[in-house]
Design a protein around this motif. Sequence first.
Motif, PDB file in Angstrom:
ATOM      1  N   MET A 137     100.957  90.330  28.336  1.00  0.00           N
ATOM      2  CA  MET A 137     100.750  89.122  29.151  1.00  0.00           C
ATOM      3  C   MET A 137      99.504  89.202  30.023  1.00  0.00           C
ATOM      4  O   MET A 137      99.133  88.220  30.661  1.00  0.00           O
ATOM      5  CB  MET A 137     101.967  88.901  30.065  1.00  0.00           C
ATOM      6  N   GLY A 138      98.877  90.372  30.056  1.00  0.00           N
ATOM      7  CA  GLY A 138      97.698  90.527  30.910  1.00  0.00           C
ATOM      8  C   GLY A 138      98.046  90.714  32.366  1.00  0.00           C
ATOM      9  O   GLY A 138      97.223  90.425  33.245  1.00  0.00           O
ATOM     10  N   LEU A 139      99.250  91.241  32.640  1.00  0.00           N
ATOM     11  CA  LEU A 139      99.707  91.364  34.020  1.00  0.00           C
ATOM     12  C   LEU A 139      99.708  92.799  34.551  1.00  0.00           C
ATOM     13  O   LEU A 139     100.079  93.023  35.701  1.00  0.00           O
ATOM     14  CB  LEU A 139     101.122  90.779  34.148  1.00  0.00           C
ATOM     15  N   GLU A 140      99.306  93.755  33.721  1.00  0.00           N
ATOM     16  CA  GLU A 140      99.260  95.129  34.213  1.00  0.00           C
ATOM     17  C   GLU A 140      98.103  95.321  35.192  1.00  0.00           C
ATOM     18  O   GLU A 140      98.243  95.985  36.212  1.00  0.00           O
ATOM     19  CB  GLU A 140      99.153  96.115  33.048  1.00  0.00           C
ATOM     20  N   LYS A 141      96.965  94.741  34.859  1.00  0.00           N
ATOM     21  CA  LYS A 141      95.804  94.780  35.754  1.00  0.00           C
ATOM     22  C   LYS A 141      95.193  93.372  35.836  1.00  0.00           C
ATOM     23  O   LYS A 141      94.095  93.128  35.339  1.00  0.00           O
ATOM     24  CB  LYS A 141      94.764  95.776  35.251  1.00  0.00           C
ATOM     25  N   PRO A 142      95.912  92.449  36.432  1.00  0.00           N
ATOM     26  CA  PRO A 142      95.414  91.060  36.497  1.00  0.00           C
ATOM     27  C   PRO A 142      94.141  90.960  37.326  1.00  0.00           C
ATOM     28  O   PRO A 142      94.011  91.601  38.366  1.00  0.00           O
ATOM     29  CB  PRO A 142      96.565  90.302  37.153  1.00  0.00           C
ATOM     30  N   GLU A 143      93.205  90.163  36.845  1.00  0.00           N
ATOM     31  CA  GLU A 143      91.924  90.008  37.543  1.00  0.00           C
ATOM     32  C   GLU A 143      91.908  88.818  38.491  1.00  0.00           C
ATOM     33  O   GLU A 143      90.977  88.672  39.278  1.00  0.00           O
ATOM     34  CB  GLU A 143      90.787  89.873  36.530  1.00  0.00           C
ATOM     35  N   ARG A 144      92.927  87.980  38.421  1.00  0.00           N
ATOM     36  CA  ARG A 144      92.939  86.781  39.273  1.00  0.00           C
ATOM     37  C   ARG A 144      94.220  86.756  40.111  1.00  0.00           C
ATOM     38  O   ARG A 144      95.316  87.003  39.602  1.00  0.00           O
ATOM     39  CB  ARG A 144      92.827  85.519  38.425  1.00  0.00           C
ATOM     40  N   LYS A 176      97.356  86.238  31.141  1.00  0.00           N
ATOM     41  CA  LYS A 176      96.796  85.493  30.010  1.00  0.00           C
ATOM     42  C   LYS A 176      97.508  84.157  29.831  1.00  0.00           C
ATOM     43  O   LYS A 176      98.609  83.951  30.333  1.00  0.00           O
ATOM     44  CB  LYS A 176      96.926  86.317  28.731  1.00  0.00           C
ATOM     45  N   GLU A 177      96.878  83.258  29.077  1.00  0.00           N
ATOM     46  CA  GLU A 177      97.521  81.993  28.732  1.00  0.00           C
ATOM     47  C   GLU A 177      98.415  82.222  27.518  1.00  0.00           C
ATOM     48  O   GLU A 177      98.186  83.126  26.712  1.00  0.00           O
ATOM     49  CB  GLU A 177      96.477  80.922  28.459  1.00  0.00           C
ATOM     50  N   ASN A 178      99.429  81.382  27.392  1.00  0.00           N
ATOM     51  CA  ASN A 178     100.376  81.555  26.284  1.00  0.00           C
ATOM     52  C   ASN A 178     100.111  80.619  25.112  1.00  0.00           C
ATOM     53  O   ASN A 178     100.891  80.596  24.148  1.00  0.00           O
ATOM     54  CB  ASN A 178     101.814  81.386  26.785  1.00  0.00           C
ATOM     55  N   GLY A 179      99.029  79.840  25.191  1.00  0.00           N
ATOM     56  CA  GLY A 179      98.719  78.910  24.106  1.00  0.00           C
ATOM     57  C   GLY A 179      99.521  77.633  24.156  1.00  0.00           C
ATOM     58  O   GLY A 179      99.410  76.777  23.272  1.00  0.00           O
ATOM     59  N   LYS A 180     100.326  77.477  25.197  1.00  0.00           N
ATOM     60  CA  LYS A 180     101.164  76.280  25.326  1.00  0.00           C
ATOM     61  C   LYS A 180     100.905  75.572  26.657  1.00  0.00           C
ATOM     62  O   LYS A 180     101.778  74.879  27.185  1.00  0.00           O
ATOM     63  CB  LYS A 180     102.640  76.655  25.215  1.00  0.00           C
ATOM     64  N   GLY A 181      99.698  75.792  27.200  1.00  0.00           N
ATOM     65  CA  GLY A 181      99.353  75.124  28.456  1.00  0.00           C
ATOM     66  C   GLY A 181      99.887  75.825  29.679  1.00  0.00           C
ATOM     67  O   GLY A 181     100.007  75.197  30.741  1.00  0.00           O
ATOM     68  N   GLN A 182     100.206  77.122  29.545  1.00  0.00           N
ATOM     69  CA  GLN A 182     100.747  77.875  30.671  1.00  0.00           C
ATOM     70  C   GLN A 182     100.097  79.249  30.758  1.00  0.00           C
ATOM     71  O   GLN A 182      99.557  79.765  29.774  1.00  0.00           O
ATOM     72  CB  GLN A 182     102.263  78.037  30.524  1.00  0.00           C
ATOM     73  N   GLU A 193     109.423  90.503  36.833  1.00  0.00           N
ATOM     74  CA  GLU A 193     110.029  89.197  36.587  1.00  0.00           C
ATOM     75  C   GLU A 193     108.932  88.169  36.297  1.00  0.00           C
ATOM     76  O   GLU A 193     108.646  87.294  37.121  1.00  0.00           O
ATOM     77  CB  GLU A 193     110.862  88.759  37.795  1.00  0.00           C
ATOM     78  N   PRO A 194     108.263  88.264  35.140  1.00  0.00           N
ATOM     79  CA  PRO A 194     107.165  87.345  34.814  1.00  0.00           C
ATOM     80  C   PRO A 194     107.632  85.903  34.713  1.00  0.00           C
ATOM     81  O   PRO A 194     108.772  85.626  34.321  1.00  0.00           O
ATOM     82  CB  PRO A 194     106.657  87.877  33.469  1.00  0.00           C
ATOM     83  N   ILE A 195     106.754  85.003  35.082  1.00  0.00           N
ATOM     84  CA  ILE A 195     107.047  83.570  35.047  1.00  0.00           C
ATOM     85  C   ILE A 195     105.926  82.840  34.318  1.00  0.00           C
ATOM     86  O   ILE A 195     104.859  83.408  34.042  1.00  0.00           O
ATOM     87  CB  ILE A 195     107.204  83.000  36.471  1.00  0.00           C
ATOM     88  N   LEU A 196     106.166  81.588  33.992  1.00  0.00           N
ATOM     89  CA  LEU A 196     105.175  80.737  33.335  1.00  0.00           C
ATOM     90  C   LEU A 196     104.773  79.617  34.290  1.00  0.00           C
ATOM     91  O   LEU A 196     105.640  78.897  34.803  1.00  0.00           O
ATOM     92  CB  LEU A 196     105.741  80.144  32.042  1.00  0.00           C
TER      93      LEU A 196
END
Length: 341
Positions: A137-144, A176-182, A193-196
């Motif tokens: 998901m790109g959440l281990e080292k998020p840049e934003r 990262k984006e999920n390709g579904k607008g999120q 506890e990742p969220i969209l």
Amino acid sequence: MKSVRRKIVILCVFLLTAVSGCGAAEKDIPGRDVHQKEIQQETAGDTERSIAAPERTPCPEFDGEDVRNVRVEAGGKALWEIDYLPREDRGSYLFWDIKVPYHSCAVVDTESMFRLYNRIASLDFHKKAESADTGAMGLEKPERTVTLDYYQGDQKTAADGTKPMPNKTFTLLVGKENGKGQYFCSLKGYEKEPILLDQAVLDEVFAKNPYDLILKIPYVVDISTVSEVQIQSGDREYTMRSRDGSYMLGDKKSDKKKYSEVYQALMQPMIAQELKEKKTTDRQPVLSLEYKRSDAGEEDVEVHFYPYDKRYVSVNVNGNEFFLVSSREVEQLQEVLEKSF
């Protein structure tokens, strides 16, 4: 454009009861963590207020008007930051402080600010991501990241115009984006506890130009806090003085109305655009203003207008130089000064 000018006219009227001084030049401190406002120091009156650190929340719920502080970062760099900093020497209209990128040297356009805050408040923090693979998901080292403090409770404004200080906080980590607008996201302290969250809203937040969050006024100084203004316009020198209900323009007595009109004219040159590149060669200001405070505990304000090109001059406020104003508007101010003294 008419809306912008309307806001500026309202603020100019408000100047007679409000104050904002731009601090000395300072460097931004990157990578600042969540706001821990345990102690807020109010320089006016040498007072201190103890404030409990805002509590981290796993599922934020708030409206735009609840927001107090926002800091947006990308790639380890702060893109913009606005804090709610009420002080005794400011009117309520000037409690909002744009620290990044303008070092508190600009007046926040609260209408635009709250419009953006309402967009952030529209995010639904309840929608959980099905996968728990934070690496994918790109959440281990998020840049934003977005750090936001808000107040949860009765929003009643106090008699002095202040709102309650924040009691809730969160730092949003954007992956990262999920390709579904999120975007895959998580909250600091609740990374498992990742969220969209809505991609369009977050794209707007990170793409927001801080220049669009300010009124186009380079500085504001309240007339009631100033005992003297020293002015250098070319080879001419002028002095404005007010004390105990008496007013002087140079060596001539003035009534309050005339004095206020001249004082207000000093802040009429509007920001035309941002300064992209500061000129470093030796230069002499075409106009300089020094506001001497009546209270020794308050900081004086120095404003210098420097030649830039044929159309613009740059404006430097207490060592900070971010904006260009119209050469013609500065010339018009000089003409007002010449006629008034």
